[in-house]
Write a protein that holds these residues in place. Structure first.
Motif, PDB file in Angstrom:
ATOM      1  N   LEU A   8       0.860  -1.182   0.000  1.00 48.50           N
ATOM      2  CA  LEU A   8       0.000   0.000   0.000  1.00 48.50           C
ATOM      3  C   LEU A   8       0.894   1.229   0.000  1.00 48.50           C
ATOM      4  CD1 LEU A   8      -2.553  -1.183   2.655  1.00 48.50           C
ATOM      5  CD2 LEU A   8      -3.009  -0.815   0.248  1.00 48.50           C
ATOM      6  N   THR A   9       0.720   2.081  -0.988  1.00 48.04           N
ATOM      7  CA  THR A   9       1.576   3.254  -1.107  1.00 48.04           C
ATOM      8  C   THR A   9       0.934   4.450  -0.432  1.00 48.04           C
ATOM      9  OG1 THR A   9       2.408   2.428  -3.188  1.00 48.04           O
ATOM     10  CG2 THR A   9       2.781   4.751  -2.737  1.00 48.04           C
ATOM     11  N   CYS A  10       1.675   5.084   0.470  1.00 45.18           N
ATOM     12  CA  CYS A  10       1.201   6.291   1.141  1.00 45.18           C
ATOM     13  C   CYS A  10       1.914   7.462   0.490  1.00 45.18           C
ATOM     14  CB  CYS A  10       1.552   6.264   2.622  1.00 45.18           C
ATOM     15  SG  CYS A  10       0.974   4.788   3.450  1.00 45.18           S
ATOM     16  N   SER A  11       1.154   8.279  -0.202  1.00 41.27           N
ATOM     17  CA  SER A  11       1.773   9.421  -0.866  1.00 41.27           C
ATOM     18  C   SER A  11       1.537  10.664  -0.016  1.00 41.27           C
ATOM     19  CB  SER A  11       1.153   9.604  -2.243  1.00 41.27           C
ATOM     20  OG  SER A  11      -0.234   9.759  -2.096  1.00 41.27           O
ATOM     21  N   GLY A  12       2.140  11.754  -0.403  1.00 43.58           N
ATOM     22  CA  GLY A  12       1.954  12.991   0.344  1.00 43.58           C
ATOM     23  C   GLY A  12       3.256  13.736   0.525  1.00 43.58           C
ATOM     24  N   HIS A  13       4.320  12.985   0.794  1.00 44.98           N
ATOM     25  CA  HIS A  13       5.624  13.649   0.903  1.00 44.98           C
ATOM     26  C   HIS A  13       6.114  14.013  -0.485  1.00 44.98           C
ATOM     27  CE1 HIS A  13       6.246  13.270   5.140  1.00 44.98           C
ATOM     28  NE2 HIS A  13       6.153  11.966   5.144  1.00 44.98           N
ATOM     29  N   THR A  14       6.907  15.088  -0.549  1.00 47.78           N
ATOM     30  CA  THR A  14       7.400  15.520  -1.867  1.00 47.78           C
ATOM     31  C   THR A  14       8.901  15.327  -2.015  1.00 47.78           C
ATOM     32  OG1 THR A  14       7.568  17.756  -0.984  1.00 47.78           O
ATOM     33  CG2 THR A  14       5.572  17.216  -2.203  1.00 47.78           C
ATOM     34  N   ARG A  15       9.539  14.821  -0.965  1.00 46.18           N
ATOM     35  CA  ARG A  15      10.983  14.573  -1.001  1.00 46.18           C
ATOM     36  C   ARG A  15      11.235  13.220  -0.338  1.00 46.18           C
ATOM     37  NH1 ARG A  15      14.551  18.634  -0.610  1.00 46.18           N
ATOM     38  NH2 ARG A  15      15.968  17.052  -1.429  1.00 46.18           N
ATOM     39  N   PRO A  16      12.499  12.774  -0.328  1.00 51.75           N
ATOM     40  CA  PRO A  16      12.776  11.460   0.270  1.00 51.75           C
ATOM     41  C   PRO A  16      12.319  11.324   1.729  1.00 51.75           C
ATOM     42  CG  PRO A  16      14.663  12.184  -1.015  1.00 51.75           C
ATOM     43  CD  PRO A  16      13.677  13.312  -1.027  1.00 51.75           C
ATOM     44  N   VAL A  17      11.829  10.133   2.030  1.00 53.99           N
ATOM     45  CA  VAL A  17      11.441   9.798   3.403  1.00 53.99           C
ATOM     46  C   VAL A  17      12.643   9.140   4.053  1.00 53.99           C
ATOM     47  CG1 VAL A  17       9.886   8.402   4.813  1.00 53.99           C
ATOM     48  CG2 VAL A  17       9.033   9.507   2.733  1.00 53.99           C
ATOM     49  N   VAL A  18      13.159   9.763   5.102  1.00 49.00           N
ATOM     50  CA  VAL A  18      14.435   9.282   5.667  1.00 49.00           C
ATOM     51  C   VAL A  18      14.302   8.541   6.999  1.00 49.00           C
ATOM     52  CG1 VAL A  18      15.888  10.925   4.457  1.00 49.00           C
ATOM     53  CG2 VAL A  18      14.845  11.584   6.617  1.00 49.00           C
ATOM     54  N   ASP A  19      13.161   8.668   7.656  1.00 52.23           N
ATOM     55  CA  ASP A  19      13.018   7.971   8.931  1.00 52.23           C
ATOM     56  C   ASP A  19      11.531   7.719   9.164  1.00 52.23           C
ATOM     57  OD1 ASP A  19      13.824   8.642  12.451  1.00 52.23           O
ATOM     58  OD2 ASP A  19      13.824   6.773  11.306  1.00 52.23           O
ATOM     59  N   LEU A  20      11.240   6.666   9.888  1.00 53.81           N
ATOM     60  CA  LEU A  20       9.852   6.436  10.272  1.00 53.81           C
ATOM     61  C   LEU A  20       9.826   5.700  11.602  1.00 53.81           C
ATOM     62  CD1 LEU A  20       8.687   3.232   9.708  1.00 53.81           C
ATOM     63  CD2 LEU A  20       9.203   3.916   7.408  1.00 53.81           C
ATOM     64  N   ALA A  21       8.733   5.860  12.330  1.00 49.42           N
ATOM     65  CA  ALA A  21       8.612   5.181  13.624  1.00 49.42           C
ATOM     66  C   ALA A  21       7.147   4.885  13.897  1.00 49.42           C
ATOM     67  CB  ALA A  21       9.187   6.063  14.733  1.00 49.42           C
ATOM     68  N   PHE A  22       6.910   3.761  14.576  1.00 50.62           N
ATOM     69  CA  PHE A  22       5.560   3.405  15.001  1.00 50.62           C
ATOM     70  C   PHE A  22       5.398   3.756  16.478  1.00 50.62           C
ATOM     71  CE2 PHE A  22       3.454   1.126  11.643  1.00 50.62           C
ATOM     72  CZ  PHE A  22       4.462   0.612  10.844  1.00 50.62           C
ATOM     73  N   SER A  23       4.162   3.967  16.880  1.00 50.28           N
ATOM     74  CA  SER A  23       3.869   4.128  18.302  1.00 50.28           C
ATOM     75  C   SER A  23       3.628   2.721  18.866  1.00 50.28           C
ATOM     76  CB  SER A  23       2.594   4.957  18.491  1.00 50.28           C
ATOM     77  OG  SER A  23       1.463   4.205  18.055  1.00 50.28           O
TER      78      SER A  23
END
Lengths: 329, 130
Positions: A8-23
Motif C-alpha cells: 500500500l503506497t502512502c503518498s503525500g511527501h514531496t521529497r525522500p522519506v528518511v526515517d519512520l517510527a511506530f507508536s
C-alpha cells in the motif's frame, strides 16, 4: 492458493522519506510518523496508512521522527538546528529545542518524560520535558556526527551510532561509556527491541544482531545489496531489510535464509520498521513514498482483504447498495 | 514486478492522502474528542442558537442510536456489508467507539462462526425484528 504481495503506497511527501517510527498499540490503534526532507513530518494511522495530519513548523529537512508509546507526543529532529516536540493528537507544536547543528535523532523514554537528541554537533542531549527551560544534560565522546541515539535497558542506558564508525553504550547517570563497538563501515541504522534486549544494526551489506546489555554479537546476515535499514519482527521469527537496490528483503531470523524479496519502490529504501503487532512493516524511500507490506501475505488486515474465489462472482444481486468502483492497487 | 501466476492480494481502497488545504488532526475524530475534552466550540458566535439546535438534534440522534444498539442486543441481526456481503448473526455488543461489533453464531459461507467481531467500518446497514 499463493498470493502476491500488494504493497500500500502512502503518498503525500514531496521529497525522500528518511526515517519512520511506530507508536505502541493504543485504544485507537497504532500510529506511524514519517520524517521527510521536505520538512513536513506526517502522522498516519498505522494499520491503514491513512494520513491523519502534518506537523508544520520546521524550516529544514526533518531527519528523525518518533512517537511516544501512547502516540500522544511526537518528536522530530531537523536540519534547522532544532528538535521539536509536538502534541500528536492536535498537531500543535509544544516545544522547540535549539541545538548548535543539524539534529538527526530523537527518542522518548518509556514514560515520555525525557527526550534524547543527537546530531551533527556530536553531543548527546537529554531534555527533561517537565522542565523544558532547564539546560539539557550533555554526553560528549563521539568524534563524528551522531546518526542515531536510543534509550535502552529500561531507559538507564543510551545507545548511539555515529559517523565515527562506532556504536557506544552509555550509562545515563555516569555519562560514561560502558561498552563500544567499532566497524569498518559507517553504521546506517540501529533498532532496539526491548523485549529480549536485541539490537539490530546495519552497515554495508550486513544486518547484525547484538545483545543490547553486553553488545555481544548474536549473528550477522549478508544481503545482496547495501542495506540502509532493517527491522526484527516482534516474535523474532523474521526480519526485513532494505537499501540501495530498491528492494525489500524478508529473512528467516533463525535460519538466516532469504525468504522473499519485493520490488515496489522507485528509489533506495532509507528506513523500514515492523508495526508493534508485527502484522505489517513500513518502508520509507528516496522516491518520497512510504509503503506498507503485509507480514502474512493474503491475510485480511487493515486495508488488505482476503477474497475467496466464490466472492469474486457474487450471487447477492438483490442487495441494493452499490459498492464503490474496485480499486486495484 | 516479479512475474507469476499468483493472484495479487485484494485491497479495499488505497490509503487516504493528505488534504490539500488542511494540516489535518481532525477535531471530530474519536481520539481527538476523547483526549482533548477541553476543546469546546465557541458559543459566542452570532449563529449561537442555530448551534444549540444542531447540538440538541445531534444529542437526540445519538441517544436514538445508542438505544437501538441496546435493543439489538441478543437479537438476530442482518448485517449488510461491503463487497455484497450479507450475513446474519446474534448481536452482542459494540465497543465504546463503535469500531467493532461483537456477535455470536455468525453465519458465513464457510460455516457458522461461534464468536466473531465485525469491523463497524465494513458494515453498511443492520436490520432486525424489534
Amino acid at each position: 492458493m499463493a498470493m502476491r504481495q500488494t504493497p500500500l503506497t502512502c503518498s503525500g511527501h514531496t521529497r525522500p522519506v528518511v526515517d519512520l517510527a511506530f507508536s505502541g498499540i493504543t485504544p485507537y490503534g497504532y500510529f506511524l510518523i514519517s520524517a521527510c526532507k521536505d520538512g513536513k513530518p506526517m502522522l498516519r494511522q498505522g494499520d491503514t496508512g491513512d494520513w491523519i495530519g502534518t506537523f508544520l513548523g520546521h524550516k529544514g529537512a526533518v531527519w528523525g521522527a518518533t512517537l511516544n508509546k501512547e502516540a500522544t507526543k511526537a518528536a522530530t529532529a531537523a536540519a534547522d538546528f532544532t528538535a521539536k516536540v509536538w502534541d500528536a493528537v492536535t498537531g500543535d507544536e509544544v516545544l522547540t529545542l535549539a541545538h548548535k547543528h543539524i539534529v538527526k535523532s530523537v527518542n522518548f523514554t518509556q514514560d515520555s518524560n525525557c527526550l534524547l537528541t543527537g546530531g551533527n554537533d556530536k553531543v548527546l542531549r537529554i531534555y527533561d520535558l517537565g522542565k523544558p527551560e532547564a539546560e539539557p544534560q550533555e554526553i560528549a565522546g563521539h568524534t563524528s556526527a551522531i546518526k542515531k541515539a536510543l534509550w535502552c535497558n529500561n531507559d538507564q542506558q543510551i545507545l548511539s551510532a555515529a559517523d565515527d564508525k562506532t556504536i557506544r553504550l552509555w550509562d545515563k547517570n555516569t555519562k560514561e561509556v560502558v561498552k563500544s563497538l567499532s566497524f569498518d563501515a559507517s553504521v546506517s541504522s540501529m533498532e532496539y527491541i526491548p523485549d529480549g534486549e536485541v539490537l539490530v544494526i546495519t552497515y554495508g551489506r550486513t544486518i547484525a544482531f547484538y545483545k543490547a546489555h553486553s553488545l555481544d554479537l548474536i549473528k550477522t546476515v549478508d544481503a545482496p545489496a547495501s542495506i540502509h535499514s532493517a527491522s526484527l519482527h516482534p516474535d523474532k521469527d523474521f526480519f526485513v531489510a532494505g537499501g540501495d537496490d530498491f528492494k525489500l528483503y524478508k529473512y528467516d531470523y533463525t535460519t538466516k535464509e532469504e525468504m522473499e524479496s519485493y520490488k515496489g519502490h522507485f528509489g533506495p529504501i532509507h528506513c523500514v520498521r515492523f508495526s508493534p503487532d508485527g502484522e505489517l512493516y513500513a518502508s520509507g524511500s528516496e522516491d518520497g513514498t512510504l509503503r506498507l507490506w503485509q507480514t502474512a501475505v493474503g491475510k485480511t488486515y487493515g486495508l488488505w482483504k482476503c477474497v475467496l474465489p466464490e466472492e469474486l462472482s457474487s450471487e447477492n444481486s438483490e442487495v441494493l447498495y452499490c459498492p464503490p468502483a474496485e480499486i486495484k492497487a | 514486478m516479479s512475474s507469476g501466476m499468483k493472484t495479487p492480494v485484494s485491497v479495499l481502497r488505497l490509503p487516504r492522502g493528505p488534504e490539500p488545504n488542511s494540516r489535518g488532526f481532525d477535531p471530530t475524530s474519536p481520539r481527538f474528542i476523547a483526549l482533548c475534552p477541553t476543546t469546546l466550540p465557541s458559543s459566542s458566535s452570532s449563529s449561537g442558537s442555530a448551534d444549540e439546535e444542531e447540538q440538541r438534534l445531534r444529542a437526540e440522534l445519538r441517544e436514538r442510536f445508542l438505544r437501538t444498539l441496546l435493543l439489538m442486543t441478543g437479537k438476530r441481526v442482518r448485517f449488510d456489508m461491503h463487497e455484497h456481503v450479507r450475513v446474519h448473526a446474534r448481536f452482542g455488543a459494540s465497543d465504546i467507539d463503535v469500531l467493532n461489533l461483537q456477535v455470536c453464531d455468525l453465519e458465513t459461507p464457510l460455516g457458522v462462526q461461534r464468536e466473531a467481531l465485525l469491523r463497524s467500518q465494513d458494515v453498511i446497514a443492520c436490520s432486525f425484528e424489534v
